[in-house]
Structures are given as C-alpha cells and as structure tokens.
Design a protein around this motif. Sequence first.
Motif, PDB file in Angstrom:
ATOM      1  N   CYS A   1      -4.471 -22.686  -0.006  1.00 15.51           N
ATOM      2  CA  CYS A   1      -4.186 -24.083  -0.320  1.00 15.51           C
ATOM      3  C   CYS A   1      -3.130 -24.673   0.614  1.00 15.51           C
ATOM      4  CB  CYS A   1      -3.736 -24.219  -1.775  1.00 15.51           C
ATOM      5  SG  CYS A   1      -5.073 -24.020  -2.956  1.00 15.51           S
ATOM      6  N   ASN A   2      -2.571 -23.846   1.474  1.00 14.78           N
ATOM      7  CA  ASN A   2      -1.545 -24.297   2.398  1.00 14.78           C
ATOM      8  C   ASN A   2      -2.196 -24.944   3.619  1.00 14.78           C
ATOM      9  OD1 ASN A   2       0.814 -24.679   3.780  1.00 14.78           O
ATOM     10  ND2 ASN A   2       1.186 -22.527   4.232  1.00 14.78           N
ATOM     11  N   ALA A   3      -1.651 -26.057   4.052  1.00 14.42           N
ATOM     12  CA  ALA A   3      -2.145 -26.723   5.256  1.00 14.42           C
ATOM     13  C   ALA A   3      -1.040 -27.638   5.769  1.00 14.42           C
ATOM     14  CB  ALA A   3      -3.406 -27.528   4.958  1.00 14.42           C
ATOM     15  N   PRO A   4      -1.001 -27.891   7.074  1.00 12.57           N
ATOM     16  CA  PRO A   4       0.045 -28.758   7.632  1.00 12.57           C
ATOM     17  C   PRO A   4      -0.011 -30.158   7.040  1.00 12.57           C
ATOM     18  CG  PRO A   4      -1.157 -27.604   9.371  1.00 12.57           C
ATOM     19  CD  PRO A   4      -1.911 -27.368   8.098  1.00 12.57           C
ATOM     20  N   ILE A   5       1.165 -30.747   6.849  1.00 18.58           N
ATOM     21  CA  ILE A   5       1.215 -32.084   6.251  1.00 18.58           C
ATOM     22  C   ILE A   5       1.255 -33.193   7.295  1.00 18.58           C
ATOM     23  CG2 ILE A   5       2.304 -31.250   4.148  1.00 18.58           C
ATOM     24  CD1 ILE A   5       4.934 -32.467   5.164  1.00 18.58           C
ATOM     25  N   LYS A   6       1.376 -32.843   8.562  1.00 17.30           N
ATOM     26  CA  LYS A   6       1.449 -33.866   9.602  1.00 17.30           C
ATOM     27  C   LYS A   6       0.254 -34.813   9.569  1.00 17.30           C
ATOM     28  CE  LYS A   6       1.450 -35.622  13.970  1.00 17.30           C
ATOM     29  NZ  LYS A   6       0.395 -36.381  14.643  1.00 17.30           N
ATOM     30  N   PRO A   7      -0.991 -34.318   9.380  1.00 18.80           N
ATOM     31  CA  PRO A   7      -2.120 -35.257   9.327  1.00 18.80           C
ATOM     32  C   PRO A   7      -2.041 -36.269   8.184  1.00 18.80           C
ATOM     33  CG  PRO A   7      -2.905 -33.035   9.745  1.00 18.80           C
ATOM     34  CD  PRO A   7      -1.457 -32.916   9.392  1.00 18.80           C
ATOM     35  N   LEU A   8      -1.302 -35.939   7.120  1.00 20.09           N
ATOM     36  CA  LEU A   8      -1.132 -36.906   6.036  1.00 20.09           C
ATOM     37  C   LEU A   8      -0.340 -38.114   6.518  1.00 20.09           C
ATOM     38  CD1 LEU A   8      -0.356 -34.411   3.139  1.00 20.09           C
ATOM     39  CD2 LEU A   8      -2.445 -35.724   3.442  1.00 20.09           C
ATOM     40  N   TYR A   9       0.681 -37.866   7.301  1.00 20.83           N
ATOM     41  CA  TYR A   9       1.445 -38.977   7.866  1.00 20.83           C
ATOM     42  C   TYR A   9       0.563 -39.814   8.797  1.00 20.83           C
ATOM     43  CZ  TYR A   9       5.594 -36.626   6.035  1.00 20.83           C
ATOM     44  OH  TYR A   9       6.520 -36.037   5.210  1.00 20.83           O
ATOM     45  N   ASP A  10      -0.344 -39.153   9.515  1.00 20.40           N
ATOM     46  CA  ASP A  10      -1.267 -39.890  10.379  1.00 20.40           C
ATOM     47  C   ASP A  10      -2.142 -40.846   9.574  1.00 20.40           C
ATOM     48  OD1 ASP A  10      -0.258 -38.475  12.520  1.00 20.40           O
ATOM     49  OD2 ASP A  10      -1.879 -36.992  12.530  1.00 20.40           O
TER      50      ASP A  10
ATOM     51  N   PRO B   1     -10.546 -24.026   1.485  1.00 23.24           N
ATOM     52  CA  PRO B   1     -10.048 -23.299   0.314  1.00 23.24           C
ATOM     53  C   PRO B   1     -10.998 -23.441  -0.868  1.00 23.24           C
ATOM     54  CG  PRO B   1      -8.813 -25.324   0.606  1.00 23.24           C
ATOM     55  CD  PRO B   1      -9.728 -25.206   1.799  1.00 23.24           C
ATOM     56  N   HIS B   2     -10.694 -22.722  -1.929  1.00 19.85           N
ATOM     57  CA  HIS B   2     -11.592 -22.598  -3.076  1.00 19.85           C
ATOM     58  C   HIS B   2     -11.599 -23.817  -3.979  1.00 19.85           C
ATOM     59  CE1 HIS B   2      -7.618 -21.593  -4.392  1.00 19.85           C
ATOM     60  NE2 HIS B   2      -7.975 -21.486  -5.657  1.00 19.85           N
ATOM     61  N   HIS B   3     -10.636 -24.700  -3.848  1.00 20.99           N
ATOM     62  CA  HIS B   3     -10.545 -25.883  -4.710  1.00 20.99           C
ATOM     63  C   HIS B   3     -11.466 -26.989  -4.207  1.00 20.99           C
ATOM     64  CE1 HIS B   3      -6.193 -25.049  -6.340  1.00 20.99           C
ATOM     65  NE2 HIS B   3      -7.094 -24.198  -6.780  1.00 20.99           N
TER      66      HIS B   3
ATOM     67  N   ILE C   1     -12.275 -39.494  10.537  1.00 23.32           N
ATOM     68  CA  ILE C   1     -12.621 -38.084  10.340  1.00 23.32           C
ATOM     69  C   ILE C   1     -13.956 -37.826  11.038  1.00 23.32           C
ATOM     70  CG2 ILE C   1     -12.875 -36.224   8.662  1.00 23.32           C
ATOM     71  CD1 ILE C   1     -10.181 -37.793   8.572  1.00 23.32           C
ATOM     72  N   CYS C   2     -13.940 -37.034  12.083  1.00 17.10           N
ATOM     73  CA  CYS C   2     -15.160 -36.806  12.875  1.00 17.10           C
ATOM     74  C   CYS C   2     -16.074 -35.774  12.235  1.00 17.10           C
ATOM     75  CB  CYS C   2     -14.786 -36.371  14.292  1.00 17.10           C
ATOM     76  SG  CYS C   2     -13.868 -37.625  15.213  1.00 17.10           S
ATOM     77  N   ASP C   3     -15.481 -34.752  11.626  1.00 18.51           N
ATOM     78  CA  ASP C   3     -16.254 -33.645  11.048  1.00 18.51           C
ATOM     79  C   ASP C   3     -16.409 -33.890   9.549  1.00 18.51           C
ATOM     80  OD1 ASP C   3     -17.308 -31.279  10.087  1.00 18.51           O
ATOM     81  OD2 ASP C   3     -15.936 -29.980  11.191  1.00 18.51           O
TER      82      ASP C   3
ATOM     83  N   THR D   1      -7.003 -28.530   9.058  1.00 22.91           N
ATOM     84  CA  THR D   1      -7.062 -27.172   9.575  1.00 22.91           C
ATOM     85  C   THR D   1      -5.644 -26.734   9.958  1.00 22.91           C
ATOM     86  OG1 THR D   1      -7.389 -27.959  11.841  1.00 22.91           O
ATOM     87  CG2 THR D   1      -9.363 -27.596  10.509  1.00 22.91           C
ATOM     88  N   ALA D   2      -5.517 -25.478  10.337  1.00 22.41           N
ATOM     89  CA  ALA D   2      -4.200 -24.955  10.717  1.00 22.41           C
ATOM     90  C   ALA D   2      -3.646 -25.666  11.942  1.00 22.41           C
ATOM     91  CB  ALA D   2      -4.301 -23.451  10.972  1.00 22.41           C
ATOM     92  N   ASP D   3      -4.529 -26.201  12.788  1.00 20.02           N
ATOM     93  CA  ASP D   3      -4.059 -26.892  13.994  1.00 20.02           C
ATOM     94  C   ASP D   3      -4.061 -28.415  13.819  1.00 20.02           C
ATOM     95  OD1 ASP D   3      -6.768 -27.294  13.963  1.00 20.02           O
ATOM     96  OD2 ASP D   3      -7.141 -26.638  16.012  1.00 20.02           O
ATOM     97  N   CYS D   4      -3.968 -28.864  12.579  1.00 19.15           N
ATOM     98  CA  CYS D   4      -3.752 -30.282  12.241  1.00 19.15           C
ATOM     99  C   CYS D   4      -4.941 -31.187  12.546  1.00 19.15           C
ATOM    100  CB  CYS D   4      -2.497 -30.824  12.928  1.00 19.15           C
ATOM    101  SG  CYS D   4      -0.963 -30.099  12.322  1.00 19.15           S
ATOM    102  N   THR D   5      -6.143 -30.657  12.402  1.00 21.99           N
ATOM    103  CA  THR D   5      -7.349 -31.476  12.520  1.00 21.99           C
ATOM    104  C   THR D   5      -7.915 -31.732  11.130  1.00 21.99           C
ATOM    105  OG1 THR D   5      -7.887 -30.549  14.689  1.00 21.99           O
ATOM    106  CG2 THR D   5      -9.673 -31.611  13.478  1.00 21.99           C
TER     107      THR D   5
END
Length: 493
Positions: free
Chosen positions: A180-189, A450-452, A473-475, A403-407
Amino acid sequence: MRNVPKINVGIVAVSRDCFPITLSARRREAVVAAAGKAGLKLTEIKVTVENEKDALKALDELKTAGCNALVVYLGNFGPEGPETMLAQRFCGPVMFVAAAEESAADLVQGRGDAYCGMLNASYNLGLRGVRAYLPEYPVGTAAEVADMIADFVPIARIIVGLGDLKIFGFGPRPFDFVACNAPIKPLYDLGVEVQENSELDLFASFNAHAGDPRIDKVAADMAEELGSGNKQSGILPKLAQLEITLLDWAENNAGASKYVAFANKCWPAFQTQFGMVPCYVNSRLTERGIPVACETDIYGALSEYILTCATGLPPTLLDINNTVPSDMFKAGGNKFKAYTETDVFMGFHCGNTPISLLKKGEMKYQLIMKRLLEPDNDPDITRGTLEGALKSGDLTLFRLQSTADCTLRSYIAQGEAIDVDPQTFGAVGVIAVSEMARFYRHVLIAKRYPHHAAMGYGHIGKTLFAAMKMLGICDVAYNQPKGTLYCGENPFA
C-alpha cells in the motif's frame, strides 16, 4: 454529500468572425433549453466569443456567475486562438463540443462548419497544453449536446474535487502491507494535499476527546443505525469518541482545502491502545462522503474519493481477496449467468463498508485480530467491525496508483456483485468481472497493483476513463475481452 463539490457549468458559444454570430448564439440558446428539459441547469454566458477581448469578457462573466466548469460550444467554426485561450485561462475543467447542421433547407446562411472547427480547436488545445474533455463524438444536435454535457458533470466533479482535496494519513504503514506504500509526489502533481501524521497524533487527540459531551449522542445514532444488527453495543462509546476525533481533526486541519479523506493505520497496535477496531467508524464517515481507507492506503483513499465524486454515492475499499470455491459456484447456478469460475472472486475487508451497501450490516468483532490478540477470551479490544454481504448489483472496480518511480497509472473494470451468500466473515461479497483471470494476471499482477480495490456501485467506466485522461493518466487498464491480448500475454498459453 457535503464533501464533494457542486458543479456550476457555464456554457460559452464561440463564433468565427466570417460566420454569422447569431447562428452560434441561437444554437447555444437551444442547448440551454434542451438541458433544462432534461433537468440539467446550465449558466448561459451571454458573451459570444469572436476575439480575445470577448474571451476576457466571458471569463469575467464566468467568474461572476461562480462557474467552476466550462463548456466551450462551437455553434459555428469558431475562432481557434480566442476559444482555446478561453479554455487555457479558465480555472477549472473544460469541455469542447460542436453543433451539428440542422436542416438540408438551411445549408447556406445556416451552415456552421463546426464539424471542421472542432479539428482545429483540438490542434490549438494541443499547442496550449490544455487537456479538455472531448466526448467520443463531440458533434451533435442541441439535445445530443445537452446529453454530452450531462456526462461531463461527474467528470468535472472529480477534477474540481481533487484540486481541493486533502488526504490525512495516520501511520506509518504496516511492514506486512508495504504494497500500500507509494510515493506521494504524484499527488501534489494532481493538486491533492497530503498531511501525514503519526498514530501517536491520533492517539493523543483521541484521548483528549475522552468524556466529550457529544459521545452519547453519536453512540445513540450508531445504535439507531445498527438496529437489530447491534451485536456489540458496549463498544459504541469508544467508536463514537473516535468518530468525533476524526471529524474534529478534519475541521481543524483542512486548512486551504475544501474536501478531505483519511488513510488510517488500523492494526496491530490500534487494538491494544485504542481498545477497539475502527472499521465501523470508517464505514460511517465513508457513507457521508468522507472516505477512510484502511492500512494507511493513501491511494486507496484517493480512489474512493474519485468514486464518490463520480457517483454521488458511497464507495467501499475491499481486498481482491480469495477465490470462490467450486461447490459454491456450482450451487449458484444461473446467478452466475455467463461467467466462468475464474471470472469470480470474493472482495473482503474486516468491516469498513458503508451500511447502505450491505444486505444487513451487523456490529461484530475482527476475527483475524482476535486470533492474534485475545484468542482465549471473549472479544473486547477486537470489537468494532461492520459485517455483512454486499448488496447485489452492478459494480465498478477502480484504482489510481503511483508506481515506485512516481508514474501514475489506473485500472477500471466493470462487473457486478452476485446475489450469493459468501458464507464467511467480514464485509464481503462474491464479485464477477468478465475475463477476471486474465485481468488479474496481466494487469493487477503484471503492473504490480496492491490488493486494495475501490469499488463503486454502477457501471461508471465511461466517466472514470474520461476523468483519468483529463488528469493526464496515460496508462488506464481495463479487462480486455476474450481474444484481445494484453501486452506481454502469452499467445500460446
């Protein structure tokens, strides 16, 4: 719901100066009238845009009218620069749509060529980097355009809502649920604010609410809502104290944001320190349009909020949890329609689903936590789940995830909750999605989701897909029909 925006759509007609301005204005009036007949109120901007000064006047009129969504209507060919400048400078989601020709008897002075104008409008939107909503076929009669605008409203609600959303996280995330962990930077985007807090912050605030005079009233409201399903009445005061704590936290910390959601850690220390499980409180706030995701799942909370904006109804967040036993599938017979055994699975969570989405919600205890924390005693600190089977009906599975690399990427799958007794514990339902096995393998697993899964009632893939495209969102994955291979799917399997 008070936690989602109200959309005020302004419609602006545009006219290229070598076409009759009256044609575009008349067609705009017809769209407004058709929308009114369909129960959709539009704010009609009287300025018809032919040039840049008109665009500025229209922006002033939109602002004065409090419009937070814009329809640029090509009643005729339209001026490419001014109309796209209008879209670029408007602070909110924008839709472009064009008028179809009306009659073979009026194809000289009454021909608008908006079919052509839409092509050049699209080109100029690209030059300006504006992501506008374009319907699948963005040309139509007044009644057809009104229907397209109705489709735009929930899309606009998502875009406006995310731009004023703050997600509160109480963590950190459990080590057993790193997924469930993922970078939050894309949220600011996306324009989403995030305020991450410690469990201790929540615990301190919870303790400060001990003896709060509102507790008895909230506990009584819980008892009334549960009715005969109240199987653990002694835990209601603690749950009421937590509900008040979270609502006060939102009010005191929303800051510049208008809308809120939560992503809260809920185990294992929660039970021993707070003396309960928070599931029922999560369900109650989600019912009111304030999603509360389990296990500090920030992107789960985001996905639930998007569903709330899209439908105006409460969603839920469930694990894509377990297979349906063969004997249960066979016993279900015609209830499973044309689905295969691998098209179905069980969606489960401890007890977070809003009571309106359950056949009969009952207050119980978290069986898995009880095994761990009080295996030999009557349930005490593991009480607080809202359990029951999901109501049958159309469902949409959805998640927006980094994703882990902020996509940012997303998936959408339309299916249904089947009217079959799941014969197990928790907030749970038997869910069917066409070609689920392949979707599970080549989207959920292959793309490391993730599973959720956030789940909302109704088939709303059209709205969600358009909103994801407006967000850039491209994908956006979906369950491919049989015979259409996913990227990387083995054609010989």
